[in-house]
Design a protein around this motif. Sequence first.
Motif, mmCIF file in Angstrom:
data_model
loop_
_atom_site.group_PDB
_atom_site.id
_atom_site.type_symbol
_atom_site.label_atom_id
_atom_site.label_comp_id
_atom_site.label_asym_id
_atom_site.label_seq_id
_atom_site.Cartn_x
_atom_site.Cartn_y
_atom_site.Cartn_z
ATOM 1 N N THR A 293 1.305 -9.649 14.873
ATOM 2 C CA THR A 293 2.172 -10.430 14.286
ATOM 3 C C THR A 293 1.141 -10.899 13.790
ATOM 4 O O THR A 293 0.603 -11.021 13.015
ATOM 5 C CB THR A 293 2.459 -11.453 15.532
ATOM 6 N N GLU A 294 2.247 -11.859 12.704
ATOM 7 C CA GLU A 294 1.841 -12.557 11.134
ATOM 8 C C GLU A 294 1.259 -13.679 11.632
ATOM 9 O O GLU A 294 1.661 -14.728 12.539
ATOM 10 C CB GLU A 294 3.109 -12.162 10.742
ATOM 11 N N PRO A 295 0.376 -14.039 10.686
ATOM 12 C CA PRO A 295 0.529 -15.788 11.156
ATOM 13 C C PRO A 295 1.570 -16.261 10.479
ATOM 14 O O PRO A 295 1.269 -17.662 11.351
ATOM 15 C CB PRO A 295 -1.066 -15.912 9.610
ATOM 16 N N PHE A 296 2.828 -15.925 10.084
ATOM 17 C CA PHE A 296 3.480 -17.030 9.713
ATOM 18 C C PHE A 296 5.222 -17.144 10.862
ATOM 19 O O PHE A 296 4.938 -16.469 12.066
ATOM 20 C CB PHE A 296 4.892 -16.290 8.564
ATOM 21 N N SER B 222 -3.374 -10.114 9.286
ATOM 22 C CA SER B 222 -2.920 -10.451 7.860
ATOM 23 C C SER B 222 -4.243 -9.593 7.568
ATOM 24 O O SER B 222 -5.108 -9.073 7.656
ATOM 25 C CB SER B 222 -3.108 -11.800 7.210
ATOM 26 N N SER B 223 -4.021 -10.280 5.938
ATOM 27 C CA SER B 223 -5.374 -8.515 5.192
ATOM 28 C C SER B 223 -6.529 -9.702 5.028
ATOM 29 O O SER B 223 -7.619 -8.560 4.337
ATOM 30 C CB SER B 223 -4.511 -8.953 3.458
ATOM 31 N N GLY B 224 -5.959 -10.620 5.868
ATOM 32 C CA GLY B 224 -7.606 -11.822 5.824
ATOM 33 C C GLY B 224 -8.271 -11.398 7.017
ATOM 34 O O GLY B 224 -9.821 -11.871 7.285
ATOM 35 N N GLY B 225 -8.501 -10.309 7.704
ATOM 36 C CA GLY B 225 -8.243 -10.154 9.450
ATOM 37 C C GLY B 225 -7.390 -10.468 11.101
ATOM 38 O O GLY B 225 -6.280 -10.346 10.609
ATOM 39 N N ALA B 226 -8.004 -10.306 11.647
ATOM 40 C CA ALA B 226 -7.277 -10.589 12.712
ATOM 41 C C ALA B 226 -7.974 -12.068 13.565
ATOM 42 O O ALA B 226 -8.911 -11.854 13.903
ATOM 43 C CB ALA B 226 -6.954 -9.834 13.417
ATOM 44 N N PHE C 145 6.715 -8.940 3.612
ATOM 45 C CA PHE C 145 6.939 -7.357 3.834
ATOM 46 C C PHE C 145 5.994 -6.156 3.788
ATOM 47 O O PHE C 145 5.342 -5.486 3.831
ATOM 48 C CB PHE C 145 8.286 -7.174 3.054
ATOM 49 N N ALA C 146 4.886 -6.973 2.381
ATOM 50 C CA ALA C 146 4.004 -5.962 1.854
ATOM 51 C C ALA C 146 2.826 -5.899 3.186
ATOM 52 O O ALA C 146 1.837 -5.380 2.393
ATOM 53 C CB ALA C 146 4.093 -6.462 0.256
ATOM 54 N N ASN C 147 2.636 -7.089 3.706
ATOM 55 C CA ASN C 147 1.454 -6.741 4.855
ATOM 56 C C ASN C 147 1.433 -5.760 5.174
ATOM 57 O O ASN C 147 1.342 -5.324 6.270
ATOM 58 C CB ASN C 147 1.846 -8.258 5.796
ATOM 59 N N THR C 148 0.192 -4.844 4.347
ATOM 60 C CA THR C 148 -0.052 -3.422 5.017
ATOM 61 C C THR C 148 -1.038 -3.581 6.320
ATOM 62 O O THR C 148 -1.086 -2.317 7.283
ATOM 63 C CB THR C 148 -1.133 -2.499 4.178
ATOM 64 N N ALA C 149 -1.194 -4.584 6.807
ATOM 65 C CA ALA C 149 -2.131 -5.039 8.317
ATOM 66 C C ALA C 149 -1.346 -5.105 9.096
ATOM 67 O O ALA C 149 -1.705 -5.336 10.813
ATOM 68 C CB ALA C 149 -2.719 -6.774 8.118
ATOM 69 N N LEU C 150 0.161 -5.009 9.308
ATOM 70 C CA LEU C 150 1.588 -5.075 10.423
ATOM 71 C C LEU C 150 1.933 -4.662 10.190
ATOM 72 O O LEU C 150 3.540 -4.564 9.625
ATOM 73 C CB LEU C 150 1.799 -6.636 10.121
#
Length: 470
Positions: free
Chosen positions: A253-256, A86-90, A357-362
């Motif tokens: 993947t994403e956090p969600f 996520s934008s907060g890191g991995a 959708f806007a998650n640029t980290a993914l």
Amino acid sequence: MRISQATLSGLAGDVARPGYDVGAQRCGIVHFGIGAFHRAHQAVYTDDAMAAGDRDWRIIGVSLRSGDVADQLNPQDGLYTVVQRSSGGASARLIGAVSHVIVAPQDPDAVIAALASADTHIVSFTITEKGYHRRPDGALSREDAALASDLAGQGPPRTIYGFLAAGLAQRRAAGLPGLTLVSCDNLANNGARLMSLMRDYLGGTDAALAEWFVQTCRCPSTMVDRIVPAVTDADRSWLADRIGLQDAAAVITEPFCQWVIEDDFAGPRPRWEAVGAQIVADVGDFEAAKLRMLNGAHSALAYLGLARGYQFVHEAIADPALAATVRTLMRCEAAPTLRPAPGLDLDAYADALIARFANTALPHRLIQIAMDGSQKIPQRWLETLAVNQAEGRSCAAILEAVAAWIVHVRGDVRPVDDPMAAKLADLWAEHGAEGIAAALFGEGGVFSATWTASPEAIEAIKGQIAGVAA
């Protein structure tokens, strides 16, 4: 070095490990289609359930075609990492829920033995919509070569139906109980549809087994949600530096993450609800919202975004015009057809989807979402169109997306990855831009069983086709 039980001493210390003795667990689940989504979703829930105290629920994976996933997982003793970005890191964690992978064409007897094992209680599926061998009207596609072979008993099984029939027959002969079959694919009412398809298949091959299946097996419906893009070589290289070992089977993947499961099981199951899953009486409202809003918007972004030259979801949603189309699709076209599930605010759900959708980290490739559109659009768009049309409402955003899909499957810009690609290309050649919309969605059209477009809708699609093609 590559990740495995023997090399775990080299794994970075901040990578979370399974909270149970991996090697001491028996296998209770057989999973068909053990791709990235399953490894980032159901396998994670099962790993968490065993960490919470459940035992003997490791997963035997089955690949129906390619040996690629077996080559990734088997040399690693089934171990792999899940990375959340996520934008907060991995963050990374090691998953121990998967035991091994069987490549069905190479060892069909091993698949049948796994299904017939007294330890097995659950069979789950992420085989994509096309793995169910359905016609556009939802019935079994008996003319499909693999399915026809299984129905005729010609050689080893090639489809889930053939393998399940063989495994269930052995269970019945041995006096073992039935199984819970858990579809985790994006089909509306997926449990009931799997039950119907399986009953139809068995009815044509073994009537007594069909009756036993209906009496002893269960097919709960589910809704699954997590965005899992395809992993690249660059991702694997980055991860090796991050965790200290090579991982050929890693998923990003994403956090969600969400899993809603109908409370309808034939026997024992993991306590998935103790680790975040929702066990409910009726999945329908959750499922419809996800299919028509998230999946419907995803497919719209795929075809409209590709037409505009974008590669990734986050690029497409950053386009103000496409973002406006997606918001209209979700809020004004899909949402009015839905009955909100308990605790689900559809406006807030739409906002949350835009943010995901806007998650640029993914980076999620549009072409990945665009695959198999003929199998996806009935539940993602056409059901929404049918409800709105019956209530006198138009759907400009979805019709724009439909036109973009029609242009996409013409196949003159990029290769079309779709089981109906040849048929769709033939329809284009036969009907051209003037007649293709009616051939697909008009009276007697290919998809008319789900939605028969009004003359006004056909004209609107024709106009949009001209715009997309230009």
